[in-house]
Each structure stands twice: as C-alpha cells, then as structure tokens.
Design a protein around this motif. Sequence first.
Motif, PDB file in Angstrom:
ATOM      1  N   MET B 134       7.899  17.026  -1.135  1.00 50.68           N
ATOM      2  CA  MET B 134       7.178  16.498   0.030  1.00 50.68           C
ATOM      3  C   MET B 134       6.324  15.315  -0.390  1.00 50.68           C
ATOM      4  N   ILE B 135       5.571  15.480  -1.469  1.00 59.69           N
ATOM      5  CA  ILE B 135       4.663  14.414  -1.893  1.00 59.69           C
ATOM      6  C   ILE B 135       5.462  13.193  -2.354  1.00 59.69           C
ATOM      7  N   VAL B 136       6.445  13.428  -3.217  1.00 59.95           N
ATOM      8  CA  VAL B 136       7.234  12.311  -3.748  1.00 59.95           C
ATOM      9  C   VAL B 136       8.033  11.643  -2.630  1.00 59.95           C
ATOM     10  N   GLY B 137       8.708  12.455  -1.832  1.00 60.99           N
ATOM     11  CA  GLY B 137       9.552  11.915  -0.761  1.00 60.99           C
ATOM     12  C   GLY B 137       8.771  11.079   0.229  1.00 60.99           C
ATOM     13  N   THR B 138       7.639  11.604   0.695  1.00 58.30           N
ATOM     14  CA  THR B 138       6.885  10.853   1.700  1.00 58.30           C
ATOM     15  C   THR B 138       6.247   9.614   1.084  1.00 58.30           C
ATOM     16  N   THR B 139       5.864   9.679  -0.171  1.00 57.62           N
ATOM     17  CA  THR B 139       5.308   8.479  -0.800  1.00 57.62           C
ATOM     18  C   THR B 139       6.368   7.385  -0.891  1.00 57.62           C
ATOM     19  N   VAL B 140       7.589   7.770  -1.276  1.00 54.53           N
ATOM     20  CA  VAL B 140       8.682   6.790  -1.364  1.00 54.53           C
ATOM     21  C   VAL B 140       8.984   6.192   0.004  1.00 54.53           C
ATOM     22  N   VAL B 141       9.138   7.055   0.980  1.00 56.45           N
ATOM     23  CA  VAL B 141       9.444   6.564   2.335  1.00 56.45           C
ATOM     24  C   VAL B 141       8.302   5.718   2.859  1.00 56.45           C
ATOM     25  N   GLY B 142       7.076   6.077   2.463  1.00 58.58           N
ATOM     26  CA  GLY B 142       5.920   5.335   2.931  1.00 58.58           C
ATOM     27  C   GLY B 142       5.895   3.893   2.481  1.00 58.58           C
ATOM     28  N   GLN B 143       6.628   3.594   1.431  1.00 58.55           N
ATOM     29  CA  GLN B 143       6.664   2.212   0.940  1.00 58.55           C
ATOM     30  C   GLN B 143       7.459   1.310   1.859  1.00 58.55           C
ATOM     31  N   LEU B 144       8.379   1.885   2.640  1.00 61.50           N
ATOM     32  CA  LEU B 144       9.248   1.065   3.487  1.00 61.50           C
ATOM     33  C   LEU B 144       8.429   0.426   4.607  1.00 61.50           C
ATOM     34  N   PRO B 145       8.885  -0.717   5.084  1.00 53.18           N
ATOM     35  CA  PRO B 145       8.235  -1.296   6.268  1.00 53.18           C
ATOM     36  C   PRO B 145       8.575  -0.460   7.493  1.00 53.18           C
ATOM     37  N   ASN B 146       7.666  -0.530   8.490  1.00 56.23           N
ATOM     38  CA  ASN B 146       7.888   0.272   9.698  1.00 56.23           C
ATOM     39  C   ASN B 146       9.177  -0.117  10.380  1.00 56.23           C
ATOM     40  N   SER B 147      10.043   0.836  10.587  1.00 56.71           N
ATOM     41  CA  SER B 147      11.326   0.585  11.249  1.00 56.71           C
ATOM     42  C   SER B 147      11.925   1.916  11.637  1.00 56.71           C
ATOM     43  N   SER B 148      12.992   1.848  12.372  1.00 56.68           N
ATOM     44  CA  SER B 148      13.620   3.106  12.788  1.00 56.68           C
ATOM     45  C   SER B 148      14.223   3.815  11.593  1.00 56.68           C
ATOM     46  N   LEU B 149      14.600   3.049  10.555  1.00 59.43           N
ATOM     47  CA  LEU B 149      15.122   3.670   9.340  1.00 59.43           C
ATOM     48  C   LEU B 149      14.036   4.515   8.683  1.00 59.43           C
ATOM     49  N   LYS B 150      12.827   3.936   8.660  1.00 58.60           N
ATOM     50  CA  LYS B 150      11.712   4.655   8.047  1.00 58.60           C
ATOM     51  C   LYS B 150      11.448   5.958   8.791  1.00 58.60           C
ATOM     52  N   ASN B 151      11.450   5.864  10.134  1.00 57.32           N
ATOM     53  CA  ASN B 151      11.191   7.064  10.931  1.00 57.32           C
ATOM     54  C   ASN B 151      12.243   8.125  10.662  1.00 57.32           C
ATOM     55  N   TYR B 152      13.494   7.662  10.590  1.00 57.58           N
ATOM     56  CA  TYR B 152      14.587   8.602  10.370  1.00 57.58           C
ATOM     57  C   TYR B 152      14.433   9.286   9.015  1.00 57.58           C
ATOM     58  N   LEU B 153      14.169   8.488   7.981  1.00 60.86           N
ATOM     59  CA  LEU B 153      14.030   9.058   6.636  1.00 60.86           C
ATOM     60  C   LEU B 153      12.823   9.985   6.553  1.00 60.86           C
ATOM     61  N   SER B 154      11.748   9.586   7.241  1.00 60.85           N
ATOM     62  CA  SER B 154      10.551  10.440   7.243  1.00 60.85           C
ATOM     63  C   SER B 154      10.872  11.796   7.849  1.00 60.85           C
ATOM     64  N   GLU B 155      11.626  11.764   8.940  1.00 60.98           N
ATOM     65  CA  GLU B 155      11.997  13.049   9.570  1.00 60.98           C
ATOM     66  C   GLU B 155      12.829  13.891   8.619  1.00 60.98           C
ATOM     67  N   VAL B 156      13.768  13.237   7.939  1.00 62.57           N
ATOM     68  CA  VAL B 156      14.630  13.977   6.998  1.00 62.57           C
ATOM     69  C   VAL B 156      13.794  14.630   5.902  1.00 62.57           C
ATOM     70  N   VAL B 157      12.873  13.854   5.344  1.00 60.90           N
ATOM     71  CA  VAL B 157      12.044  14.385   4.252  1.00 60.90           C
ATOM     72  C   VAL B 157      11.202  15.556   4.742  1.00 60.90           C
ATOM     73  N   HIS B 158      10.539  15.364   5.885  1.00 60.37           N
ATOM     74  CA  HIS B 158       9.681  16.434   6.405  1.00 60.37           C
ATOM     75  C   HIS B 158      10.472  17.695   6.683  1.00 60.37           C
ATOM     76  N   LEU B 159      11.621  17.535   7.345  1.00 49.95           N
ATOM     77  CA  LEU B 159      12.415  18.710   7.698  1.00 49.95           C
ATOM     78  C   LEU B 159      12.909  19.437   6.456  1.00 49.95           C
ATOM     79  N   THR B 160      13.424  18.651   5.501  1.00 48.16           N
ATOM     80  CA  THR B 160      13.994  19.274   4.303  1.00 48.16           C
ATOM     81  C   THR B 160      12.925  20.044   3.533  1.00 48.16           C
ATOM     82  N   CYS B 161      11.778  19.417   3.336  1.00 52.47           N
ATOM     83  CA  CYS B 161      10.734  20.079   2.569  1.00 52.47           C
ATOM     84  C   CYS B 161      10.203  21.301   3.294  1.00 52.47           C
ATOM     85  N   SER B 162      10.118  21.185   4.616  1.00 47.63           N
ATOM     86  CA  SER B 162       9.700  22.335   5.409  1.00 47.63           C
ATOM     87  C   SER B 162      10.655  23.493   5.203  1.00 47.63           C
ATOM     88  N   ARG B 163      11.940  23.177   5.199  1.00 52.21           N
ATOM     89  CA  ARG B 163      12.933  24.247   5.042  1.00 52.21           C
ATOM     90  C   ARG B 163      12.854  24.880   3.666  1.00 52.21           C
TER      91      ARG B 163
END
Lengths: 178, 406
Positions: B134-163
């Motif tokens: 969760m920490i590593v994934g969101t930090t990496v995704v956080g580096q991206l500029p705001n875009s729909s790709l970022k939102n999509y990847l953020s959702e993937v990271v959150h969901l996966t880590c939650s699971r």
Amino acid sequence: SGAKPISHSQITRLYSRFTSLDKGENGTLSREDFQRIPELAINPLGDRIINAFFSEGEDQVNFRGFMRTLAHFRPIEDNEKSKDQNGPEPLNSRSNKLHFAFRLYDLDKDDKISRDELLQVLRMMVGVNISDEQLGSIADRTIQEADQDGDCAISFAEFVKVLEKVDVEQKMSIRFLH
Amino acid sequence: EEKTYSLPAWLIASFWESVALQETCFLSDYYIWKINVDETPMEKEIASLHRMEFQFSDIFYFCRKGFEAIVEDEVTQRFSSEELVSWNLLTRTNVNFHYVSLRLTVVWVIGVIVRYCFLLPLRFTLAAIGITSMIVGTTVVGQLPNSSLKNYLSEVVHLTCSRILVRALSGTIHYHNKENKPQKGGICVANHTSPIDAIILTNDGCYAMVGQVHGGLMGVIQRATVKACPHVWFERSEIKDRHLVTKRLREHVADKNKLPILIFPEGTCINNTSVMMFKKGSFEIGGTIYPVAIKYDPQFGDAFWNSSKYNIVSYLLRIMTSWAIVCHVWYMPPMVRKDGEDAVQFANRVRSAIARQGGLTELPWDGGLKRAKVKDSFKEEQQKNYSKMLVRNGSQGSLSAGTESD
C-alpha cells in the motif's frame, strides 16, 4: 434464613456486572462508578439510590454490600417456597422493602420523615417545574393525611399504614427471566 | 463393544459434542441473566389510583427503574463485547467459563495452538505485505501527473492492498445489493464497530477516507495514500473547527468526479448489537447519502474494539488470533434530505434504515457516553413529566375524585 438462597448463576452474573462497573479494578465501587450508568444518572432519585449502597461515612462499596442492597429487590415469591419462621426476616420481605423506601426519605435517620425531608425528595422529583409554595402545600397535605399522632412527621408505622393497599411486592422487585 | 476413533474423527466428534453441550450449558445461564424490565410507563404506574396527587409510593417507580439500571442497562453493555449464547471456543468470549469435559478442553487447546502458531504468523506476514504494498504502491502512483491513468492505477493499488489485508484477517465478507453501491460524489455512512470497518468496505470499492492525521505507521500510510487519491485528512487542530470540516467535505462532494467519502457518524466503536445516535455533521453537507449496514458474525471472532480496555496493538493481536472475520455488508438505496426535514431528523431516518437492515437495535443514546457524562436535559425531562402529573388538574385534593381531565 427464610429465603431461598440466590442461585449460583445469578451471583456469577451480578459479580460480572459488579466488575464491569468497577473501572478502577480495585474490587469496590465508588459513587462515580454508579454515575457512569446513563439511565441511573438521569433518574431524579439517582443520588439517593446510589447513597443507599454506601454505609455511613464510607465512599466505597464491596461486592457483599452491593449484593445486600440489591437483595431488597428480590421478588417476594422466592421466600414462599421455604417458610422458615425462626430465621431472621429476609431483606426482601414486604416490611424490609418498605423500610428501604422509608430510608430514602429519612435522610437524618431519626425514624421520622419530617416536612423538610419530604420537601427535599419532592424537589428532586419535580426539578424546577413547581413553585416552592405549591410544593409546600403538597407536602403539608401529604403529611396531614398520613399523620396519626399529630407530631407533623411520619413515623415508620404511619408510613406502613398509608401504603397498606399498595402492591409493594410488585413495584419494588426485579425479576429475572426464567 | 468400545468404539475407537481415529484422530480426525475424534476431533470432529468432540467439536460436535461441544456444540450440543453449548445448547444445554450456556443457554440457560444466558437467559437467567436477563431481567424482566417492567415497561409500564411512569404515567400509568403512578396515576393508577386515579389520584393525581403526590403519594409516598410515587418513589417506587423511580427506585425500581434505578435498580433495574444498576443490574442491567441499555447503554454501558454496548461498550463491551457482545455476550454470546453459545461459546465459539475462544476464552475471551466465555465469561462464565466452567470446566465441561476433558474432550472440550483438549479441543480448545488444539484451537489455541492452531490460532497462535499457524494462523497468526501467516496473517502477520500477509498484513506486512499488504501494508508495505500500500505504501510503496501509492507513493509510486502519487508521482504521476493527475490523469485518468493515475486514478485507474490508484484504484487498482487500493483495491489490491485492501484484498491482501482482508486475507490477512481471514475475512469472509458477503456483500448484498451491490446495485446500491455508493457512487462518486456521494457520502457513504455506515455503523462503526472496529477500525477494520474501512478495510471491509474498501475491499469492494474505492472511497475517499475522512479522518484525523495520526503519527506513526498510520501517519505514514495516510501521507502516502493521499498522494495517489484525494483522501480527506485533517490535522488535530482543524478537526475541532466544525465549519472548516463541513466546508472541505462539501467541496469534495460537489466534485462529481471524486470518490464517495466514507464516514462513520457514530463517532466511536460500538459493539455491533446496536446503532447509537449519529452526529448530525455528516448530514448537513448535502449530497446523496448511501447507507451501509455492517454486521459481524460473532461465532468466528469478535471484531469490536473496546478502546478503553485494549490498545490498537492488542486489538489487532486478538483479531489475528480469531478463527476468522465473517461479516455481512448491505448496500442500501441512496437517501436524500427531504423538504422540511432538518439534519437531526434526516440522521435518525438513515440510522433507522441501517439498524433495520443489519438487525441491530436503535438506541436514543450518544456513543459519546463511552467517555462523557450524560446531559442533564434527560433528567430535567423526567422531572417535567412527573410535575405535569402532579399538577395536571390545576389543584390538589380535588373533590371530584376520579375525573379525568382533557
């Protein structure tokens, strides 16, 4: 004694309740421990009820004292099963329940309910909603009706006479589901 | 002829025996405990002799109510774990433990070994993996500029880590009525039992979390995740300013592209048998409310966090040495504030819906009573009601006894 002994499970459950109220975990309850029960804290007679658990000058009550006070509220039916006339009167007899109620009024423990003591209890129950004059006349009328020996105070005997038609057993008992 | 069992069969037989024994041993104890609360209202009991005047016996009502509350009250029991009718082989939930049989004790010991020596290390490892990802994934995704790709990847990271984290708790979650899942721009409200409520919900969808910034590991997670996804974290000083809080939440909700915010309006953990008063703040923000009811199955583990008794670390230890976390989540149809309804009424309406769906009782008490004293206004109301009875006829000692007024 004349009462059926309280069951082992009931004692266990009441001890469990006692320990859950004992936040300080020192085997005794203080007045603050009782005050933490919201339904008791909002009861107009809450303070008097809590006081009933504590002996003169004491501010801690142990489990034995807790049970002794609660015993007043056991249903009287529990006694009928073993009619032992030679033992001491059980705490939950009609007379002792009435005595318990009498002591809630009689703060100075002189075995009489004076006008002032009655006014104090009335004031606790009505809060700020009734004027002093009106409350005073309620107290006067109540004492007048019950007072038989003309001393403007209610003795225990007069108290019992006034309540002779009241179903004390039902109103002053707590029943467990069986 | 003596039957001999192989070890697995013996275990199964013991388990079955313990289940059968539960019915006889613990059930009767449980029901002896309940008191028969006299529900006669004050007016009926005190005025029963048709005389609206003070009588010495008037105190009996208050006396009995007081003693009933001392023996068993509706409120304080909600701040400790639910009493179970039958035992789930965890000592922590067996208040009246008494020795039943050797077989049952052996089964229990085996249970302890399995839970502490096998399940706990496994779960701990999984949890560590989940949190690190969760920490590593969101930090990496956080580096991206705001875009729909970022939102999509953020959702993937959150969901996966939650699971991963839900697996770490051996969680089995049943989601009902998924068609009512909270939408973007909405507010999701749920009853609160435990810190893991949030993980239960994020296992199935993405939410914007709302809460106070913490220190330590929690703070690290909060700072990392907010880079990837617009969670709403408040500093301790900010959270006292109600207007600021409402303003920020309103701004978030107004943006229909933002994830639904997740709020627990009770404000504190309750033991999952009832729903206490909702704080009205969440219902003043506006927007659509998506109520969610969460009910844990106590047979497998006790999810309730008794924060006055256990700190978070010992709580997590208890959770990770339970059998499992089994719960049901009901998504409910969205609700909006009706015309003429104020925030408090709206909050109560939502609360009733959640309580009904989850099979929980509704209590008119504030969860804040866990720590704070009750307001005097409740006592004043009782005093007012009693006074009304005393002077209902306008005078005392009326000659026409027995006449009803109005």
